[in-house]
Design an enzyme around this catalytic site. Sequence first.
Site, PDB file in Angstrom:
ATOM      1  CG  HIS A  59      66.874  70.661   4.617  1.00 59.19           C
ATOM      2  ND1 HIS A  59      67.012  70.610   5.976  1.00 59.19           N
ATOM      3  CD2 HIS A  59      65.547  70.780   4.374  1.00 59.19           C
ATOM      4  CE1 HIS A  59      65.808  70.666   6.534  1.00 59.19           C
ATOM      5  NE2 HIS A  59      64.903  70.776   5.579  1.00 59.19           N
ATOM      6  CG  HIS A 222      62.744  70.503   9.401  1.00 57.80           C
ATOM      7  ND1 HIS A 222      62.317  69.208   9.312  1.00 57.80           N
ATOM      8  CD2 HIS A 222      62.734  71.010   8.154  1.00 57.80           C
ATOM      9  CE1 HIS A 222      62.033  68.954   8.039  1.00 57.80           C
ATOM     10  NE2 HIS A 222      62.291  70.011   7.325  1.00 57.80           N
TER      11      HIS A 222
END
Lengths: 335, 335, 213, 213
Positions: A59, A222
Site C-alpha cells: 500500500h 486490497h
Amino acid sequence: MTARQHKLINQPAAIVDEMLAGFCAAYSDIVRLDGRLVQRAQPKAAGKVGLVIGNGSGHEPAMLGWVGEGLFDVNIAGEIFTAPGPDSIVEGIRAADRGAGVLLCVSHHAGDRLNAEIALELCAAEGINNVDMVLLYDDISSAPPGREAERRGTAGLFFVWKMLGAYCEGQVSLSQAKALAEKARDNTRSLAMSLSSCASPVTGEVMFEIAADEMEIGMGLHGEVGMGRQKSLPADATIDLMLPPILQDLPFTAGDEVLVLLNNSGSLTLMELYILYRRVAQKLAAADIRVYKAWVGAYATTQEMAGFALSLCRVDAQLKALWDAPANGAAMKQL
Amino acid sequence: MTARQHKLINQPAAIVDEMLAGFCAAYSDIVRLDGRLVQRAQPKAAGKVGLVIGNGSGHEPAMLGWVGEGLFDVNIAGEIFTAPGPDSIVEGIRAADRGAGVLLCVSHHAGDRLNAEIALELCAAEGINNVDMVLLYDDISSAPPGREAERRGTAGLFFVWKMLGAYCEGQVSLSQAKALAEKARDNTRSLAMSLSSCASPVTGEVMFEIAADEMEIGMGLHGEVGMGRQKSLPADATIDLMLPPILQDLPFTAGDEVLVLLNNSGSLTLMELYILYRRVAQKLAAADIRVYKAWVGAYATTQEMAGFALSLCRVDAQLKALWDAPANGAAMKQL
Amino acid sequence: MNSIGAEELRGMLMALAARVAEERAALNRLDAALGDGDHGSSISAAFALAAADCAALGEASLQSLWLRTAKMLLNGMGGASGALFGSFFLSGARQLQGVERLEKCQMAALLRAGLEGVMARGKAKVGDKTMVDALAPAVAAFAAADDYSQAWRQAALAARAGAASTRSLVPRQGRAKYLGERAIGIQDPGATTIALLFEAADTWWRNLTDEKT
Amino acid sequence: MNSIGAEELRGMLMALAARVAEERAALNRLDAALGDGDHGSSISAAFALAAADCAALGEASLQSLWLRTAKMLLNGMGGASGALFGSFFLSGARQLQGVERLEKCQMAALLRAGLEGVMARGKAKVGDKTMVDALAPAVAAFAAADDYSQAWRQAALAARAGAASTRSLVPRQGRAKYLGERAIGIQDPGATTIALLFEAADTWWRNLTDEKT
Ligand SMILES: Nc1ncnc2c1ncn2[C@@H]1O[C@H](COP(=O)(O)OP(=O)(O)O)[C@@H](O)[C@H]1O
Ligand SMILES: Nc1ncnc2c1ncn2[C@@H]1O[C@H](COP(=O)(O)OP(=O)(O)O)[C@@H](O)[C@H]1O
Ligand SMILES: [Mg+2]
Ligand SMILES: [Mg+2]
Ligand SMILES: [Mg+2]
Ligand SMILES: [Mg+2]
C-alpha cells in the site's frame, strides 16, 4: 485495460525486504530499519506514549511513509496485503515503548485484528504492561450505520494517523491517546471506487476482473469487492454518486467543518483527482459544509489500481490544531 | 498491458481548466488561480526576483505543485503536453514581478523555448524590463556530451526548481538567479525508462505502443521515444544498465556528494521504486559517491505511464543549503 | 480575378480551418510516430479559433485578419507549432499596413516574409524534416508562377512534394530530432499541414473563381 | 498401529505441507473470488516454514512439534488465517506436556482443543462460511470413530463435505463477509484447506500403516 502483471522487482519472495531496505536508505534522515520494523531515526523523548501500526505491505507509501516526527514511532511491515504475525507486533511494541505505554493502531481487517489480539495476549504474558489497541475503520460500504465496528479500515484513517501522531507528541496518557483516536475515527467516513484491477506483485495474478467501461464502488484497500458494479460515469457524476452516502452516513450537516482526502489508489492521474476534487468542493459548498484543509494524492495505494477513495473527517478546534501540527514522515509532511 | 484509455474526467476540452480549479480549491492556503496562472496565495515580498515557469499540463503534480514559498511564484499552465503561448507567458511574468526582475524557467522542449523567446520579445516591446530566461535540460538520452544544450528537460530539473526557489527567497539579483539555475542544471543528469505507454486524456489515444515484455530506455516526459527498446529486466539489472551512463556523463566521481531522485512517471508502484532505490544506493556506495538526500515519488508524471526517471545532482555546500531550505508547495514540502 | 481583398481572405482562412479539421486524426497519428501525438488536435483547434475570431470581426482589413490569425495561432495553440505557424503570420503582417487588395506578387512577398519568420524563429533549414521542407518550395513556386491561378496550383504541388520528401529525412529540429534514423519512413506532420493548407488555398481559389479543380 | 509418536507426527506435518503446496494456485483462485487472493500462497508458505522448522528440530517431542508449528503458522504467515491456523495448534499444545505417544482419543481431544481455539479467536460459528464449517464436522467425526484408521477417514470425508457445504453459504466472517450474497456459489478457501489437510492426514496414515487408500 488489464493490470500490469510485469513488475519491476527482483524476486517476488524478496520484495518486502528489498522495499524496506530501499525506503529506509532513501529516507535515512527520517527512519531506520530493524528487521521488519521501520522506526524513527530519532526516537521520541522518553515519557511519551508510543504509537505503533502493523499492516500488510503493498500500500506504499502507507504506512512506511507515516513513521516520523508527529506521526508513528514504529511500523511493522507484513507480507504483501497480509497483516504481520503476533511476534513481530510484540517486537514493534517493545521498540516503541518510551515508558508511557504503547498504543497499537489496527486498521480493521480480520487479519490485523486477530494478530493484534494475540500480540496483546503475548504482551500480557510477557509482562509488557500499559499496552492497548484501538480498532479503526472508516469504509461506509462495508457495513451499514449502527454496525460501524464491522467496517473496514481504508484511506480515511489518514486523518486519524495524523491527529493521533500529533497528540502523542504531547504529554498524554495511553487512555487519552486511545480516546483521541476513537474521536477522530468516529468523525471519519470514506468510500472508494475503482476503474481497473491491479496485479499481486507476489503471484503476478490480476486481483479481480473488471470491464473497461465499468467501475466498482466501495472497493476495499486490497481490491476486495465493494457495493457493486456499474457503468463508469464522468468525473462529476461519479462524485455526485459517492458524496451523498458519505454525507448521510455520519451525517455531515450544514455548518460542519471538514478535512477532505482524495486518495489515489494507484494509477489514477493527479489531473483526474484534481478534476474530481473540483466537484467535491462545489458540492460541499452547496451543502454549506466548510473545507478546512484538503489533500489530494496517493497516500494508501492498492498497487497500480486506477481508483480513488473520498474521505471526510469532521473537525473541531482540537482536531484542527492536531491536523496543523508539524509532521515529518516521508509521505506526510506538515510544516 | 494497454493504456487506460478511459479517464475519469468530464469533457476533454475542459480538463485543464477544471483541473486547475480543483487544484487551487484543494490547496487554497498555498495557491490561487487567475485564468491559467497558478500563483502563490501570499505573494513574495517586494524587491525579490520573481520565478516563473510555463509548461504543458498532464505532468501533475508538476508544475502546479511547485508553486509556493521557497519555490515558484507563478506557473503558467498550457494545454496537455503543450507549452503555453506567449501572451499567457507575458501575463505570468507580469504577475511574478516584485520589482527585482523575473526569471522565466524553461524546461527545454522546442515549444517551450520558442514560446518563451517570443514572450521575451513581447516583454521588450511592451517595456517590461529586467526579464530573462534560463534554458534547463538534464536528459542524457537526448544528445551526447558536448551538446548538452540540445538536451530535453525532464524530471531532474526538480533539483533546479528547489534550489532556485530557495535562492530567490533571498536578496539576489536576476543575473545571480540565472547563474544559480545554470549551476544546478550543469550538475544534474537524468535518464528515464518505461514499461508501458499511456493515453492522451484529450484524444484517448495511446501515446506509443510497447510490448508487455519490453522496456524503452530514455523516454522523454511526453512519451517521446528514447535511446531504444529492449527486453525488460529485473529491478537491479535495470539500475545496473541505467546508472553507469548517468555517472559517466557528468562525470560523477568518487568523493562526490549527490542528491538522488527516483521519479515515478505515473503508475509504477512505490514498492517498485523503493526496490530500485535500494540498488541505486548500493551502487553509489560502491562508487564512493555519497548520497546527501534522496526523494522517491511521483513529481513529474507522464499520465499513467509505468516508468521512472533516475536523476542525480552533484552538490556543494551552497546547493546543499539551498536544498535544505524550507519549501511549501502542494507537491514539494521541505521542513 | 487578380487581387484578393479582406472578404476573400476571410473566406480563405475559413477554408484552411475546415481542411485541417478534416485531417485532425491523421495528423495526430503522424505526430504520434514522430513526436507527442498532438499536432492534428492543436493545429485544428488553433485554426478553428482563428477562423471564429476572424468571422466575428465586423469590418476587417487584410492586416487585421492576418494579425488576428497570428495571435490566435500563437496563443490558442501553444507548443512548437503554435509559435512557428504564429510567426508565419506575424512576420508578414507589417507589409499589410494600409493595403486593401493583394495582387499576386504582394501575396508572394507576404508568403516569403512568413517563411523567413518561421526560419528565423525555428532555425530549421530545408532538409531538417520540418514544415520548412514544404513551405520553402511552396513559397518559391508561388513566386515563380505567372498569376494567382498558376501560383496556388504550383505552390500546392510543391508543398505536397516537399512534404513527401520529408519521409526519407532524418529530423534535425523539434521533438522528432531525438528519434534520429528511426524517423526515416514517416512524413513530418508540420510539413503535411503546410501541404494541406496550400491545397486548401488552391481549392478555395478555384471555387472562388469558378475554375475547375 | 494405535498411537502416534513424535517421529510419526513430524512425518504427518511434512505430508500436510506437501499437500497444501500442491493446491497453492487453486486456493489462491478461491480466495481471489472471495477475499484478496493470497490464501494458497500464504498457507503453503507457512506450512513449508513449519515443516522445515520441524525437520530441523533434532530430538523432538510431540509438544515441541505442535508448538513450533503453531509459532511458524502464527508468525510465518500473518493475515487472518495465520492467526487462526496458528491458534488451532497453539490451543492444544498444553495438552501435550510430557506426552510421548498419542492414542486416538488423545488426538481427538487435541483436535477438539484446536477447534475451540479457532472459534474462540475468530468468533465464527458453523454456517458462517469459514474454515470452521470443515473443521467442526471433521473434529466430531474423528471423535466418533472407533480407531485411528476410521477416524482419519471419517474426518477427511466430513471435512470435505463441510467444505463443500460452504458453497451455498453467505459469509459472516473474514474479508468475504463484505461480498454478501455474491459469495454464494464459491467454496471457502480456508475450509478447503482444512479438507485438504484432513485428506492428507488420512493418506499419510494409510501410507504409514500400509493400508490401501
Ligand atoms: N524548429 C522548427 N522549425 C520549423 N518547424 C518545426 C520546428 N520544430 C518543430 N517544427 C514543426 O512542428 C511540428 C510539430 O508540431 P506540434 O506537434 O504541433 O508541436 P509540438 O512539438 O510542440 O507538439 C513538426 O512536425 C515540425 O514540422
Ligand atoms: N473469523 C474467522 N474465523 C474462522 N475462519 C476465518 C475467519 N476469518 C477468516 N477465516 C478463514 O480464513 C480464510 C482466509 O484466509 P487468508 O486468505 O489466508 O487470510 P486473509 O483474509 O488475511 O487474506 C477464509 O477462507 C476463512 O476460512
Ligand atoms: Mg491476505
Ligand atoms: Mg505538443
Ligand atoms: Mg506534437
Ligand atoms: Mg486472503
